[in-house]
Motif scaffolding. Structure first.
Motif, PDB file in Angstrom:
ATOM      1  N   GLY A 192      10.796 -15.691 -27.072  1.00  0.00           N
ATOM      2  CA  GLY A 192      10.951 -15.894 -28.505  1.00  0.00           C
ATOM      3  C   GLY A 192      11.635 -14.753 -29.231  1.00  0.00           C
ATOM      4  N   GLN A 193      12.251 -13.855 -28.494  1.00  0.00           N
ATOM      5  CA  GLN A 193      12.913 -12.696 -29.085  1.00  0.00           C
ATOM      6  C   GLN A 193      14.410 -12.931 -29.249  1.00  0.00           C
ATOM      7  N   SER A 194      14.952 -12.542 -30.395  1.00  0.00           N
ATOM      8  CA  SER A 194      16.401 -12.612 -30.622  1.00  0.00           C
ATOM      9  C   SER A 194      17.028 -11.354 -30.047  1.00  0.00           C
ATOM     10  N   ARG A 195      18.046 -11.547 -29.233  1.00  0.00           N
ATOM     11  CA  ARG A 195      18.709 -10.421 -28.565  1.00  0.00           C
ATOM     12  C   ARG A 195      20.217 -10.599 -28.648  1.00  0.00           C
ATOM     13  N   THR A 196      20.936  -9.480 -28.619  1.00  0.00           N
ATOM     14  CA  THR A 196      22.392  -9.495 -28.542  1.00  0.00           C
ATOM     15  C   THR A 196      22.809  -8.463 -27.498  1.00  0.00           C
ATOM     16  N   VAL A 197      23.607  -8.904 -26.526  1.00  0.00           N
ATOM     17  CA  VAL A 197      24.073  -8.037 -25.445  1.00  0.00           C
ATOM     18  C   VAL A 197      25.559  -8.292 -25.202  1.00  0.00           C
ATOM     19  N   THR A 198      26.176  -7.384 -24.493  1.00  0.00           N
ATOM     20  CA  THR A 198      27.565  -7.562 -24.063  1.00  0.00           C
ATOM     21  C   THR A 198      27.551  -8.010 -22.612  1.00  0.00           C
ATOM     22  N   VAL A 199      28.299  -9.066 -22.311  1.00  0.00           N
ATOM     23  CA  VAL A 199      28.353  -9.610 -20.955  1.00  0.00           C
ATOM     24  C   VAL A 199      29.796  -9.622 -20.464  1.00  0.00           C
ATOM     25  N   GLY A 200      29.962  -9.558 -19.156  1.00  0.00           N
ATOM     26  CA  GLY A 200      31.292  -9.522 -18.565  1.00  0.00           C
ATOM     27  C   GLY A 200      31.767 -10.868 -18.071  1.00  0.00           C
ATOM     28  N   ASP A 201      33.034 -10.923 -17.705  1.00  0.00           N
ATOM     29  CA  ASP A 201      33.621 -12.140 -17.143  1.00  0.00           C
ATOM     30  C   ASP A 201      32.933 -12.492 -15.825  1.00  0.00           C
ATOM     31  N   GLY A 202      32.642 -13.779 -15.637  1.00  0.00           N
ATOM     32  CA  GLY A 202      32.079 -14.250 -14.383  1.00  0.00           C
ATOM     33  C   GLY A 202      30.660 -13.774 -14.125  1.00  0.00           C
ATOM     34  N   MET A 203      29.958 -13.400 -15.151  1.00  0.00           N
ATOM     35  CA  MET A 203      28.619 -12.825 -15.003  1.00  0.00           C
ATOM     36  C   MET A 203      27.539 -13.897 -14.928  1.00  0.00           C
ATOM     37  N   ILE A 204      26.574 -13.670 -14.045  1.00  0.00           N
ATOM     38  CA  ILE A 204      25.346 -14.448 -14.054  1.00  0.00           C
ATOM     39  C   ILE A 204      24.322 -13.584 -14.773  1.00  0.00           C
ATOM     40  N   PHE A 205      23.758 -14.125 -15.846  1.00  0.00           N
ATOM     41  CA  PHE A 205      22.825 -13.422 -16.717  1.00  0.00           C
ATOM     42  C   PHE A 205      21.425 -13.937 -16.406  1.00  0.00           C
ATOM     43  N   PRO A 206      20.626 -13.194 -15.601  1.00  0.00           N
ATOM     44  CA  PRO A 206      19.354 -13.708 -15.079  1.00  0.00           C
ATOM     45  C   PRO A 206      18.173 -13.533 -16.035  1.00  0.00           C
ATOM     46  N   VAL A 207      18.269 -14.145 -17.200  1.00  0.00           N
ATOM     47  CA  VAL A 207      17.204 -14.070 -18.204  1.00  0.00           C
ATOM     48  C   VAL A 207      16.877 -15.486 -18.663  1.00  0.00           C
ATOM     49  N   GLY A 208      15.600 -15.778 -18.855  1.00  0.00           N
ATOM     50  CA  GLY A 208      15.203 -17.077 -19.397  1.00  0.00           C
ATOM     51  C   GLY A 208      15.650 -17.176 -20.844  1.00  0.00           C
ATOM     52  N   VAL A 209      16.398 -18.222 -21.156  1.00  0.00           N
ATOM     53  CA  VAL A 209      16.993 -18.376 -22.493  1.00  0.00           C
ATOM     54  C   VAL A 209      16.676 -19.763 -23.036  1.00  0.00           C
ATOM     55  N   SER A 210      16.255 -19.807 -24.303  1.00  0.00           N
ATOM     56  CA  SER A 210      15.985 -21.098 -24.931  1.00  0.00           C
ATOM     57  C   SER A 210      17.097 -21.538 -25.878  1.00  0.00           C
ATOM     58  N   ARG A 211      17.949 -20.578 -26.308  1.00  0.00           N
ATOM     59  CA  ARG A 211      19.070 -20.926 -27.197  1.00  0.00           C
ATOM     60  C   ARG A 211      20.114 -19.822 -27.154  1.00  0.00           C
ATOM     61  N   VAL A 212      21.377 -20.220 -27.198  1.00  0.00           N
ATOM     62  CA  VAL A 212      22.483 -19.287 -27.426  1.00  0.00           C
ATOM     63  C   VAL A 212      22.946 -19.511 -28.852  1.00  0.00           C
ATOM     64  N   ASN A 213      22.914 -18.460 -29.648  1.00  0.00           N
ATOM     65  CA  ASN A 213      23.301 -18.556 -31.056  1.00  0.00           C
ATOM     66  C   ASN A 213      24.822 -18.583 -31.210  1.00  0.00           C
ATOM     67  N   ALA A 214      25.297 -19.375 -32.172  1.00  0.00           N
ATOM     68  CA  ALA A 214      26.731 -19.412 -32.483  1.00  0.00           C
ATOM     69  C   ALA A 214      27.136 -18.120 -33.183  1.00  0.00           C
ATOM     70  N   THR A 215      26.313 -17.695 -34.143  1.00  0.00           N
ATOM     71  CA  THR A 215      26.603 -16.463 -34.878  1.00  0.00           C
ATOM     72  C   THR A 215      26.365 -15.269 -33.967  1.00  0.00           C
ATOM     73  N   GLY A 216      27.372 -14.468 -33.789  1.00  0.00           N
ATOM     74  CA  GLY A 216      27.251 -13.271 -32.961  1.00  0.00           C
ATOM     75  C   GLY A 216      27.667 -13.458 -31.522  1.00  0.00           C
ATOM     76  N   THR A 217      27.977 -14.689 -31.103  1.00  0.00           N
ATOM     77  CA  THR A 217      28.405 -14.929 -29.726  1.00  0.00           C
ATOM     78  C   THR A 217      29.918 -15.076 -29.669  1.00  0.00           C
ATOM     79  N   THR A 218      30.562 -14.198 -28.891  1.00  0.00           N
ATOM     80  CA  THR A 218      32.008 -14.294 -28.674  1.00  0.00           C
ATOM     81  C   THR A 218      32.332 -14.683 -27.236  1.00  0.00           C
ATOM     82  N   ALA A 219      31.354 -14.557 -26.328  1.00  0.00           N
ATOM     83  CA  ALA A 219      31.550 -14.992 -24.946  1.00  0.00           C
ATOM     84  C   ALA A 219      31.792 -16.500 -24.935  1.00  0.00           C
ATOM     85  N   THR A 220      32.584 -16.970 -23.976  1.00  0.00           N
ATOM     86  CA  THR A 220      32.891 -18.397 -23.888  1.00  0.00           C
ATOM     87  C   THR A 220      32.680 -18.904 -22.467  1.00  0.00           C
ATOM     88  N   GLY A 221      32.690 -20.215 -22.347  1.00  0.00           N
ATOM     89  CA  GLY A 221      32.482 -20.820 -21.031  1.00  0.00           C
ATOM     90  C   GLY A 221      31.079 -20.528 -20.531  1.00  0.00           C
TER      91      GLY A 221
END
Length: 88
Positions: free
Chosen positions: A52-81
């Motif tokens: 239930g925590q809101s977080r913002t991180v920088t991720v790289g191309d082709g990355m697998i992000f091993p965290v349980g996620v319930s939502r990706v926010n539109a505001t603040g997200t620039t990563a795609t795909g």
């Protein structure tokens, strides 16, 4: 072709049972919680964790992000795909 997953119960130990495209939203949670995310093109990722925590991180191309996620926010997200690994 045989299905090796046919009689197997979904497990957080993997493997995921599906990879679902993510449409970032500031208000709509995933239908099924993601056990991880796959990021095609890196950038900033704003999300709500299963804790239930809101977080913002920088991720790289082709990355697998091993965290349980319930939502990706539109505001603040620039990563795609972005794709969600699910076990539903």
């Amino acid at each position: 072709m045989t299905n090796p997953f046919e009689n197997r119960a979904p497990s957080l130990n993997g493997p995921a049972t599906d990879l679902v495209p993510v449409t970032p939203s500031d208000s709509v949670d995933f239908a099924d919680t993601a056990i991880a995310l796959f990021i095609e093109t890196g950038g900033t990722l704003s999300f709500v964790s299963v804790a239930g925590q809101s977080r913002t991180v920088t991720v790289g191309d082709g990355m697998i992000f091993p965290v349980g996620v319930s939502r990706v926010n539109a505001t603040g997200t620039t990563a795609t795909g972005i794709h969600a690994f699910t076990v539903a």
